[in-house]
Design an enzyme around this catalytic site. Structure first.
Site, short mmCIF file in Angstrom:
data_model
loop_
_atom_site.label_atom_id
_atom_site.label_comp_id
_atom_site.label_asym_id
_atom_site.label_seq_id
_atom_site.Cartn_x
_atom_site.Cartn_y
_atom_site.Cartn_z
N ASP A 280 2.14 14.95 0.77
CA ASP A 280 1.02 15.85 1.08
C ASP A 280 0.31 15.45 2.38
O ASP A 280 -0.14 16.31 3.14
CB ASP A 280 0.00 15.84 -0.08
CG ASP A 280 -0.49 14.43 -0.42
OD1 ASP A 280 0.37 13.52 -0.53
OD2 ASP A 280 -1.70 14.23 -0.57
N GLY B 298 -3.81 -5.09 -3.49
CA GLY B 298 -4.80 -4.15 -4.01
C GLY B 298 -4.06 -2.93 -4.49
O GLY B 298 -3.41 -2.26 -3.70
N HIS B 299 -4.09 -2.70 -5.79
CA HIS B 299 -3.37 -1.55 -6.35
C HIS B 299 -4.38 -0.53 -6.85
O HIS B 299 -5.24 -0.86 -7.66
CB HIS B 299 -2.46 -1.98 -7.49
CG HIS B 299 -1.32 -2.84 -7.03
ND1 HIS B 299 -0.37 -3.34 -7.88
CD2 HIS B 299 -0.97 -3.26 -5.81
CE1 HIS B 299 0.50 -4.06 -7.19
NE2 HIS B 299 0.16 -4.01 -5.93
N GLN C 236 2.41 -6.40 -2.85
CA GLN C 236 2.79 -6.31 -1.43
C GLN C 236 4.08 -5.47 -1.26
O GLN C 236 4.38 -4.68 -2.13
CB GLN C 236 2.97 -7.70 -0.82
CG GLN C 236 1.66 -8.36 -0.44
CD GLN C 236 1.13 -9.29 -1.52
OE1 GLN C 236 1.88 -9.87 -2.26
NE2 GLN C 236 -0.17 -9.41 -1.59
N ASP D 245 0.82 -1.22 0.00
CA ASP D 245 0.00 0.00 0.00
C ASP D 245 0.85 1.26 0.00
O ASP D 245 0.44 2.30 0.51
CB ASP D 245 -0.96 0.02 1.21
CG ASP D 245 -1.72 -1.28 1.37
OD1 ASP D 245 -2.29 -1.74 0.37
OD2 ASP D 245 -1.74 -1.83 2.48
N LYS E 82 2.33 1.77 -5.11
CA LYS E 82 3.00 1.17 -6.28
C LYS E 82 2.13 1.28 -7.53
O LYS E 82 2.63 1.56 -8.61
CB LYS E 82 3.29 -0.32 -6.04
CG LYS E 82 4.27 -0.58 -4.93
CD LYS E 82 4.45 -2.06 -4.69
CE LYS E 82 3.22 -2.74 -4.16
NZ LYS E 82 2.80 -2.33 -2.82
P1 GDP Z 1 -0.26 -0.17 -3.68
O1 GDP Z 1 -0.81 -1.50 -3.23
O2 GDP Z 1 1.15 0.03 -3.26
O3 GDP Z 1 -0.50 0.08 -5.12
O4 GDP Z 1 -1.08 0.95 -2.88
P2 GDP Z 1 -2.65 1.10 -2.69
O5 GDP Z 1 -3.28 1.33 -3.98
O6 GDP Z 1 -3.18 -0.02 -1.86
O7 GDP Z 1 -2.75 2.37 -1.72
C1 GDP Z 1 -2.24 3.56 -2.03
C2 GDP Z 1 -3.32 4.63 -1.83
O8 GDP Z 1 -2.68 5.87 -1.72
C3 GDP Z 1 -4.25 4.75 -3.03
O9 GDP Z 1 -5.52 5.15 -2.58
C4 GDP Z 1 -3.61 5.87 -3.85
O10 GDP Z 1 -4.53 6.56 -4.67
C5 GDP Z 1 -3.09 6.76 -2.76
N1 GDP Z 1 -1.90 7.55 -3.10
C6 GDP Z 1 -0.80 7.17 -3.82
N2 GDP Z 1 0.10 8.18 -3.84
C7 GDP Z 1 -0.43 9.21 -3.10
C8 GDP Z 1 0.05 10.50 -2.72
O11 GDP Z 1 1.15 10.91 -3.05
N3 GDP Z 1 -0.78 11.25 -1.94
C9 GDP Z 1 -2.01 10.82 -1.53
N4 GDP Z 1 -2.74 11.63 -0.78
N5 GDP Z 1 -2.47 9.60 -1.86
C10 GDP Z 1 -1.70 8.80 -2.64
#
Ligand code: GDP
Length: 462
Positions: free
Chosen positions: A333, A40-41, A223, A13, A16
């Protein structure tokens, strides 16, 4: 041309999906190489939000071929739901290939996931109960069903006749009450097989052929490194390898196929599931970050994530086991508005300094973080962060830059991306920025000097 691997450096999370989506703009192939529907991406494009569990994050770019590699555990029902959902939203999804060697989540895997978790007591990892651990257990135990098996009635039935009675015994011995009827499983999984047939291929051939033809290939990890079965916080992680090296096995390419490793790190730490967490925040700052993070609830389970400060002991370990070449930091942010931002630079255990991330989770539970403190930066509205992203890293709040530069210096890895919001546009691409500064400098005929990316260490990194 060698490819680029994108991996998470923490507990998943990290964002990625967003970084892969941004990089996919210049890619021909996106290849998922590990995990399963327990990942979950999230990809946000304008007002549209996509949450992928199995589909690679490049799937919404029609010109990009998306591959689910042999290293992924495929839950065919879940995958078909994702495909159907995208088709309803107007995407043709004819840019997908699934490895014929990928292992398949069967009904007993989900049942065993829950039963094994119960049996493990204090060692339970609090899994998503999607059957991923048991599929990988069966893969290495050679009890698995693979995508190629779903395409042939006779083969599938023959294998199930050996597998099902054994799995039934294990499930019943662990207290399970579900019955796995071979006829029912054959009919359900053959149906899935026929629907997925158009996508199934020898994907190692597809990926190697693309590499040979000089195509741009992205390897997308699921992950995060701390959940890796080899290098993570064992046993509180997942059941596949999550580091960049796993891309070779999970996609069927040689090690020379990976030239660049982008490590995605959230500007603080968060996780779902059990296990020690030295920098966990226990006061109201955790709630502040969880709410502002928006996505700080598990994408798969919706469980609230545990929140903590950044942990450089953990990240140094992650950087090393991945062979990182580039950093992408997200959610700068989200930290806005705090008076002080902290990051652990070391641990102490019983008063003694712990130089490296410990292998033993019980030892980690005794570790106390030694913090570096930074002055916080402003809480800016989303349009202001977007404006900063457009203008480049020099427009970042000064204290935020100091924090980022310290992270890069400590890890000895330069930044490629800084993300300041959920959307594609909320991303500072430091590679493009340094390229354009380099060409501006050349135009001014200044003395030849290699551009230093903002946030990159002053001394040679590796
Ligand atoms: P992943 O599994 O690594 O792809 O991550 P997830 O999708 O599970 O969770 C990342 C969450 O953070 C998602 O809701 C993204 O839209 C959000 N996100 C990613 N980068 C940023 C950021 O720079 N700022 C904010 N506020 N949200 C972000």
């Amino acid at each position: 041309m060698p490819g680029t691997a994108v991996v998470g450096l923490q507990f998943g999370d990290e964002g990625k999906g967003k970084i892969v989506d941004v990089l996919a703009e210049e890619a021909n192939l996106v290849v998922r190489f590990n995990g399963g529907a327990n990942a979950g991406h999230t990809v946000q494009v304008g007002a549209e939000k996509f949450a992928f569990r199995l589909l690679p994050s490049g799937i919404i770019r029609p010109k990009v071929l998306n591959v689910i590699g042999n290293g992924v555990a495929v839950d065919p029902g879940q995958l078909l739901e994702e495909v159907d959902d995208l088709r309803k939203r107007g995407y043709a999804v004819d840019n997908l290939r699934i490895s014929d060697r990928a292992h398949v989540v069967m009904p007993w895997h989900k049942a065993l996931d829950a039963l094994e978790e119960e049996a493990k007591g204090g060692l339970a990892a609090e899994t998503t109960r999607r059957g991923i651990g048991p599929v990988f257990e069966d893969k290495v135990g050679r009890w698995g069903i693979r995508m190629c098996d779903l395409l042939d009635n006779v083969v599938l039935r023959r294998k199930l006749e050996s597998i099902v009675p054994a799995k039934q015994k294990v499930a019943t011995a662990l207290g399970g009450t579900e019955t796995f009827a071979i006829d029912r499983v054959v009919s359900q999984y053959r149906e899935h097989g026929e629907r997925l047939r158009e996508f199934v291929a020898d994907t190692s051939l597809v990926v190697n052929d693309a590499l040979k033809r000089g195509k741009t290939v992205l390897f997308e990890g699921a992950q995060g490194t701390l959940l890796c079965v080899d290098h993570g916080l064992y046993p509180y992680g997942t059941s596949s390898a999550c580091v960049a090296g796993a891309a070779t096995v999970g996609a069927g390419v040689g090690p020379q196929a990976i030239g660049r490793v982008v490590g995605v790190v959230k500007a603080f730490t968060s996780r779902v599931g059990a296990g020690p967490f030295p920098t966990q925040i226990e006061d109201k700052t955790a709630e502040y970050l969880r709410e502002r993070g928006g996505g700080e609830y598990g994408t798969v389970t919706r469980r609230p994530r545990r929140i903590g400060w950044l942990d450089m002991v953990m990240l140094r370990h992650s950087a090393r086991v991945n062979g990182l070449t580039d950093l992408a930091v997200t959610k700068i942010d989200v930290l806005g508005g705090l008076e002080t931002v902290k990051a652990a630079k070391a641990y102490k255990r019983f008063g003694k300094r712990v130089p490296e991330f410990p292998a033993d989770s019980f030892a980690l539970a005794d570790c106390k973080p030694v913090y570096e403190e930074f002055d916080g930066w402003e809480d800016l509205p989303a349009p202001e962060w977007r404006r900063i992203a457009r203008k480049g890293s020099r427009s970042l709040p000064k204290n935020g830059r100091t924090y980022l530069e310290w992270i890069s210096r400590t890890l000895e890895v330069p930044f490629a991306f800084v993300s300041v919001g959920q959307g594609r546009e909320d991303t500072i691409d430091l590679r493009k920025q340094s390229q354009s500064r380099g060409s501006q400098a050349r135009r001014r005929r200044s003395p030849a000097k290699s551009p230093r990316r903002p946030g990159s260490p002053r001394r040679a990194s590796r």
